[in-house]
Design a protein around this motif. Structure first.
Motif, PDB file in Angstrom:
ATOM      1  N   LEU A  93      41.151  13.917 -18.779  1.00  0.00           N
ATOM      2  CA  LEU A  93      42.772  13.186 -18.261  1.00  0.00           C
ATOM      3  C   LEU A  93      42.600  13.407 -16.811  1.00  0.00           C
ATOM      4  CD1 LEU A  93      45.864  13.229 -19.932  1.00  0.00           C
ATOM      5  CD2 LEU A  93      44.304  11.341 -19.894  1.00  0.00           C
ATOM      6  N   ASN A  94      41.946  15.195 -16.751  1.00  0.00           N
ATOM      7  CA  ASN A  94      41.601  15.573 -14.948  1.00  0.00           C
ATOM      8  C   ASN A  94      40.985  14.626 -13.926  1.00  0.00           C
ATOM      9  OD1 ASN A  94      43.687  18.478 -15.289  1.00  0.00           O
ATOM     10  ND2 ASN A  94      42.466  17.986 -17.218  1.00  0.00           N
ATOM     11  N   TYR A  95      39.874  13.995 -14.411  1.00  0.00           N
ATOM     12  CA  TYR A  95      38.807  13.160 -13.811  1.00  0.00           C
ATOM     13  C   TYR A  95      39.326  12.156 -13.694  1.00  0.00           C
ATOM     14  CZ  TYR A  95      34.004  14.679 -16.591  1.00  0.00           C
ATOM     15  OH  TYR A  95      33.608  15.141 -16.986  1.00  0.00           O
ATOM     16  N   ILE A  96      41.270  11.538 -13.956  1.00  0.00           N
ATOM     17  CA  ILE A  96      41.746  10.380 -13.039  1.00  0.00           C
ATOM     18  C   ILE A  96      42.603  11.228 -11.798  1.00  0.00           C
ATOM     19  CG2 ILE A  96      43.546   8.961 -13.919  1.00  0.00           C
ATOM     20  CD1 ILE A  96      43.366   9.142 -16.579  1.00  0.00           C
ATOM     21  N   GLY A  97      42.668  12.728 -12.257  1.00  0.00           N
ATOM     22  CA  GLY A  97      43.491  13.679 -11.049  1.00  0.00           C
ATOM     23  C   GLY A  97      42.845  13.543  -9.517  1.00  0.00           C
ATOM     24  N   LEU A  98      41.515  13.800 -10.590  1.00  0.00           N
ATOM     25  CA  LEU A  98      40.039  14.297  -9.300  1.00  0.00           C
ATOM     26  C   LEU A  98      40.366  12.774  -8.972  1.00  0.00           C
ATOM     27  CD1 LEU A  98      37.973  16.384 -10.684  1.00  0.00           C
ATOM     28  CD2 LEU A  98      39.612  16.893  -9.128  1.00  0.00           C
ATOM     29  N   GLY A  99      39.983  11.634  -9.249  1.00  0.00           N
ATOM     30  CA  GLY A  99      39.931  10.285  -9.130  1.00  0.00           C
ATOM     31  C   GLY A  99      41.112   9.911  -7.729  1.00  0.00           C
ATOM     32  N   GLN A 100      42.326   9.782  -8.731  1.00  0.00           N
ATOM     33  CA  GLN A 100      42.822   9.772  -7.688  1.00  0.00           C
ATOM     34  C   GLN A 100      42.902   9.948  -6.145  1.00  0.00           C
ATOM     35  OE1 GLN A 100      47.315   9.765  -8.832  1.00  0.00           O
ATOM     36  NE2 GLN A 100      48.268   9.459  -6.871  1.00  0.00           N
ATOM     37  N   ILE A 101      42.307  11.563  -6.064  1.00  0.00           N
ATOM     38  CA  ILE A 101      41.908  11.962  -5.031  1.00  0.00           C
ATOM     39  C   ILE A 101      40.623  11.359  -4.500  1.00  0.00           C
ATOM     40  CG2 ILE A 101      41.343  14.759  -3.411  1.00  0.00           C
ATOM     41  CD1 ILE A 101      42.549  16.036  -5.981  1.00  0.00           C
ATOM     42  N   ASP A 102      39.825  11.059  -4.806  1.00  0.00           N
ATOM     43  CA  ASP A 102      39.428  10.254  -4.247  1.00  0.00           C
ATOM     44  C   ASP A 102      39.451   9.194  -3.409  1.00  0.00           C
ATOM     45  OD1 ASP A 102      36.996  12.445  -4.409  1.00  0.00           O
ATOM     46  OD2 ASP A 102      36.884  11.270  -7.153  1.00  0.00           O
ATOM     47  N   LEU A 103      40.561   8.789  -4.135  1.00  0.00           N
ATOM     48  CA  LEU A 103      41.055   7.554  -3.591  1.00  0.00           C
ATOM     49  C   LEU A 103      42.553   7.544  -2.376  1.00  0.00           C
ATOM     50  CD1 LEU A 103      42.289   5.523  -6.857  1.00  0.00           C
ATOM     51  CD2 LEU A 103      40.846   4.755  -5.751  1.00  0.00           C
ATOM     52  N   ASN A 104      42.923   8.798  -2.447  1.00  0.00           N
ATOM     53  CA  ASN A 104      43.300   9.106  -1.243  1.00  0.00           C
ATOM     54  C   ASN A 104      42.266   9.398   0.012  1.00  0.00           C
ATOM     55  OD1 ASN A 104      46.045   8.912  -3.029  1.00  0.00           O
ATOM     56  ND2 ASN A 104      45.916  11.198  -3.456  1.00  0.00           N
ATOM     57  N   ASN A 105      41.901   9.226  -0.470  1.00  0.00           N
ATOM     58  CA  ASN A 105      40.171  10.201   0.950  1.00  0.00           C
ATOM     59  C   ASN A 105      39.861   8.282   1.375  1.00  0.00           C
ATOM     60  OD1 ASN A 105      41.151  12.726   1.167  1.00  0.00           O
ATOM     61  ND2 ASN A 105      39.636  13.075  -0.640  1.00  0.00           N
ATOM     62  N   GLY A 106      40.189   7.237   0.736  1.00  0.00           N
ATOM     63  CA  GLY A 106      38.840   6.123   0.605  1.00  0.00           C
ATOM     64  C   GLY A 106      38.044   5.901  -0.017  1.00  0.00           C
ATOM     65  N   ASN A 107      37.535   6.735  -0.716  1.00  0.00           N
ATOM     66  CA  ASN A 107      35.808   7.484  -0.962  1.00  0.00           C
ATOM     67  C   ASN A 107      36.484   6.110  -2.540  1.00  0.00           C
ATOM     68  OD1 ASN A 107      33.511   8.252  -2.514  1.00  0.00           O
ATOM     69  ND2 ASN A 107      33.300  10.080  -1.828  1.00  0.00           N
ATOM     70  N   SER A 108      36.012   4.960  -2.762  1.00  0.00           N
ATOM     71  CA  SER A 108      36.591   4.442  -4.249  1.00  0.00           C
ATOM     72  C   SER A 108      35.253   4.454  -4.558  1.00  0.00           C
ATOM     73  CB  SER A 108      36.464   3.116  -3.578  1.00  0.00           C
ATOM     74  OG  SER A 108      35.856   2.546  -2.846  1.00  0.00           O
ATOM     75  N   VAL A 109      34.146   4.802  -4.396  1.00  0.00           N
ATOM     76  CA  VAL A 109      32.623   4.910  -5.556  1.00  0.00           C
ATOM     77  C   VAL A 109      32.457   6.485  -5.749  1.00  0.00           C
ATOM     78  CG1 VAL A 109      30.762   5.518  -5.356  1.00  0.00           C
ATOM     79  CG2 VAL A 109      31.727   3.428  -3.545  1.00  0.00           C
ATOM     80  N   ALA A 110      33.625   7.019  -5.596  1.00  0.00           N
ATOM     81  CA  ALA A 110      33.230   8.871  -6.296  1.00  0.00           C
ATOM     82  C   ALA A 110      34.903   8.538  -6.892  1.00  0.00           C
ATOM     83  CB  ALA A 110      34.350  10.004  -5.443  1.00  0.00           C
ATOM     84  N   ALA A 111      35.480   7.927  -7.082  1.00  0.00           N
ATOM     85  CA  ALA A 111      36.979   7.061  -7.596  1.00  0.00           C
ATOM     86  C   ALA A 111      36.649   6.348  -8.983  1.00  0.00           C
ATOM     87  CB  ALA A 111      37.685   6.453  -7.170  1.00  0.00           C
ATOM     88  N   ASP A 112      35.719   5.426  -8.728  1.00  0.00           N
ATOM     89  CA  ASP A 112      35.644   4.905  -9.944  1.00  0.00           C
ATOM     90  C   ASP A 112      34.254   5.562 -10.913  1.00  0.00           C
ATOM     91  OD1 ASP A 112      36.563   2.768  -9.168  1.00  0.00           O
ATOM     92  OD2 ASP A 112      34.563   2.351  -8.490  1.00  0.00           O
ATOM     93  N   SER A 113      33.303   6.651 -10.669  1.00  0.00           N
ATOM     94  CA  SER A 113      32.873   7.412 -11.251  1.00  0.00           C
ATOM     95  C   SER A 113      33.032   8.546 -11.931  1.00  0.00           C
ATOM     96  CB  SER A 113      31.945   8.287 -10.456  1.00  0.00           C
ATOM     97  OG  SER A 113      30.754   9.102 -11.060  1.00  0.00           O
ATOM     98  N   ASN A 114      34.851   9.337 -11.559  1.00  0.00           N
ATOM     99  CA  ASN A 114      35.663   9.988 -12.050  1.00  0.00           C
ATOM    100  C   ASN A 114      36.358   9.217 -12.805  1.00  0.00           C
ATOM    101  OD1 ASN A 114      35.297  12.468 -11.664  1.00  0.00           O
ATOM    102  ND2 ASN A 114      35.903  11.705  -9.371  1.00  0.00           N
ATOM    103  N   PHE A 115      36.781   7.959 -12.977  1.00  0.00           N
ATOM    104  CA  PHE A 115      37.375   6.575 -13.503  1.00  0.00           C
ATOM    105  C   PHE A 115      36.684   7.166 -14.858  1.00  0.00           C
ATOM    106  CE2 PHE A 115      40.466   5.324 -10.371  1.00  0.00           C
ATOM    107  CZ  PHE A 115      41.266   6.742 -10.796  1.00  0.00           C
ATOM    108  N   ALA A 116      35.602   6.607 -14.915  1.00  0.00           N
ATOM    109  CA  ALA A 116      34.135   6.207 -15.914  1.00  0.00           C
ATOM    110  C   ALA A 116      34.380   7.263 -16.415  1.00  0.00           C
ATOM    111  CB  ALA A 116      32.880   5.234 -15.472  1.00  0.00           C
ATOM    112  N   LEU A 117      34.281   8.779 -16.118  1.00  0.00           N
ATOM    113  CA  LEU A 117      34.381   9.552 -17.047  1.00  0.00           C
ATOM    114  C   LEU A 117      35.449  10.604 -18.314  1.00  0.00           C
ATOM    115  CD1 LEU A 117      32.328  12.466 -14.415  1.00  0.00           C
ATOM    116  CD2 LEU A 117      31.879  11.874 -16.867  1.00  0.00           C
TER     117      LEU A 117
END
Length: 558
Positions: free
Chosen positions: A88-112
């Motif tokens: 679940l913590n990958y999702i938390g890191l993914g939201q931080i990526d989204l907040n920073n405008g980095n959707s590619v990194a967010a997608d990667s974390n959500f996939a994990l």
């Protein structure tokens, strides 16, 4: 040994049940917006198991709500090294990526996060949907996509419908949001947030009385559910803004509900900041000053305190402190600047400029303040709605030129509830400003043409407001545009006389009609003497003692 074995199993089961209760208690506290209580529960869990995945994930989410991103990231990364909900913590890191405008990194974390899920698992899909919804850069269509995947797996889960309601609400799809919240509450009648959100939808539709009824139904179920009092406070605030006759009463009611909300959540620095934001809305600046000083005593370095000190100092006439505090806040690159920060800074500069000059505004401070207003509009165009009060203050003090600059911003936003009034004041500011100009100063013809257009917009939108025609005539008269002067005065006369003798019996209206006849007659005098004589005679029919018409007729008959 068997007895010992059974005891051990029972003991472990007791620990497991107790742990689950702690996690559920934390979730309940988060839903009730008791964030400090939730953090305390989660930290007690992590004392015995520092890498627990689920506890770290929930703690990180609390930090995200409180915009403490560094602490959130630490919790999420620590949670990845543990068990039970670690992914679940990958999702938390993914939201931080989204907040920073980095959707590619967010997608990667959500996939994990989804890598190890089983076919019937929905928890990760729900939390990914929430991440997209509650990111500072939301993507509601993505949120709905993931939540519908969860719904396809389990169509009767209340949390899925609650999350879908939030996503649809953010996407301004009121019908789907209503259906989702309703379904969530029907599935689980203990899910008060879903029922509360039904009231939020009514509040958004300006059905304030129905929204309040809905919120009171939540209170009837659980009078200690804090968030509903915040919604009540905001509803009364908005109702007061839309019903001026009740504004003072509803603002007091709003403040009372917000105090109740605070008493049921917590009085941490974060909660006090939310309270300060609300005090700004209801314009209780004395209380805001107290709250700002209380926050400063708790945390002397938190930059947001400068915002509240600046706002309250301005309204309590400590202008230098206001400018200093707001400049300190805006100058910090780590701060999130909102439109109101620049608007309050502009107001402070205008006030200081007035105190320096006395009978005029210091031009340097005024120009700097106008620049701040432009920055405010760039951040949030809706801030234009708040310029009305500032412009009227300048107008009432007879700073017409400066008022016209402020009102000109407002004339660019037709959706503003003040649009007609702002256009009236914009035109009047230019008109009176032209009459107030210093000797030898040229007539501002371009400005008067803008004033004429402003009055035209007013009359088009509100054809019963006949003074718009009157001021179009006066404005064109200033520009010596006789044909247009006559045109608008004649329209004013025609539409006024249509109302009948009773209307003309009103002394104020009669005076305006006589002005229209006299000024039109004067304009006709050079081109159509019979028409001029006709109009002066009409004046004398209404006012036989009118000196201007009498003397003008004598001259015309020579």
């Amino acid at each position: 040994m068997n007895k010992f074995k059974l005891f051990s199993i029972a003991f472990l089961a007791t620990i497991s049940i107790g742990f689950a209760q702690d996690i559920n208690q934390a979730k309940t506290a988060i839903d009730a917006e008791q964030y400090e209580k939730a953090k305390s529960i989660l930290k007690s869990i992590l004392q015995s198991n520092p890498t627990d995945g689920r506890a770290n994930f929930l703690l990180g989410n609390v930090y995200l709500v409180q915009t403490v991103t560094d602490s959130a990231k630490i919790a999420f990364k620590r949670g990845l090294t543990g068990k039970d909900g670690e992914d679940l913590n990958y999702i938390g890191l993914g939201q931080i990526d989204l907040n920073n405008g980095n959707s590619v990194a967010a997608d990667s974390n959500f996939a994990l996060a989804l890598k190890n899920v089983r076919r019937r698992d929905i928890e990760e899909l729900i939390y990914i949907g929430k991440a997209y919804t509650f990111s500072s850069i939301p993507n509601y269509s993505k949120a709905i996509e993931f939540l519908n995947k969860a719904k396809a797996i389990k169509s009767d889960d209340s949390q899925i419908f609650l999350a879908l309601g939030d996503a649809y609400y953010g996407d301004k799809n009121q019908n789907e949001a209503y259906a989702a919240y309703r379904n969530a509450f029907q599935i689980d009648s203990s899910l008060l947030r879903a029922k509360m959100q039904l009231g939020v939808l009514l509040k958004g539709a300006k059905s304030y009385d129905e929204a309040i009824k809905s919120f009171n139904e939540v209170i009837a179920i659980n009078p200690n559910y804090g968030p509903v009092y915040r919604e009540l406070a905001e509803t009364y605030y908005k109702w007061g803004r839309n019903k001026r006759s009740k504004e003072e009463e509803y603002m007091k009611t709003a403040i009372g509900h917000y105090e109740k909300y605070l008493s049921l959540t917590d009085r941490s620095l974060n909660s006090r900041m939310r309270h300060a934001d609300f005090l700004v809305l209801v314009k209780d600046y004395k209380e805001l000053e107290k709250e700002a000083n209380a926050m400063a005593a708790m945390d002397k370095v938190n930059p947001r305190i400068f915002r509240y000190l600046g706002y309250s100092a301005l309204e309590n006439n400590n202008i230098d402190l206001a400018i200093k505090s707001l400049n300190n806040y805006i100058a910090n690159p780590n701060n999130t600047i909102i439109a109101q920060d620049y608007l309050y800074l502009a107001k402070a500069k205008f006030k200081k400029g007035l105190s320096i000059e006395g009978t005029s505004i210091d031009s340097t401070l005024f120009k700097s303040g106008v620049s701040d207003i432009k920055k405010a509009i760039e951040i949030e165009p809706l801030i234009i709605e708040d310029l009305n009060e500032l412009g009227k203050s300048l107008f009432s003090d007879k700073f017409y030129k400066e008022a016209s600059v402020v009102f000109e911003f407002a004339t660019t936003y037709p959706e503003s509830p003040n649009y007609l009034e702002d256009n009236i004041y914009y035109g009047l500011s230019i008109y009176y400003g032209s009459g107030k100009r210093e000797e030898g100063q040229p007539l501002d013809v371009a400005g008067l043409q803008k004033a004429d257009l402003a009055f035209e917009r007013v009359f088009t939108a509100s054809p019963t407001y006949l003074d718009a025609l009157l001021y179009r005539a006066r404005t064109n008269s200033l520009m010596a545009n006789d044909p247009m002067t006559i045109k608008y005065y004649e329209e004013f006369i025609a539409k006024t006389t249509e109302k009948g003798a009773e209307e003309l019996a009103n002394p104020v209206v009669l005076k305006k009609v006589i002005e229209a006849y006299n000024t039109s007659a004067a304009a006709y005098a050079n081109t159509d003497k019979p028409k001029a004589i006709e109009y002066f005679n009409k004046t004398l029919a209404l006012d036989p003692t009118n000196n201007y018409a009498t003397k003008s007729l004598e001259l015309l008959k020579k």
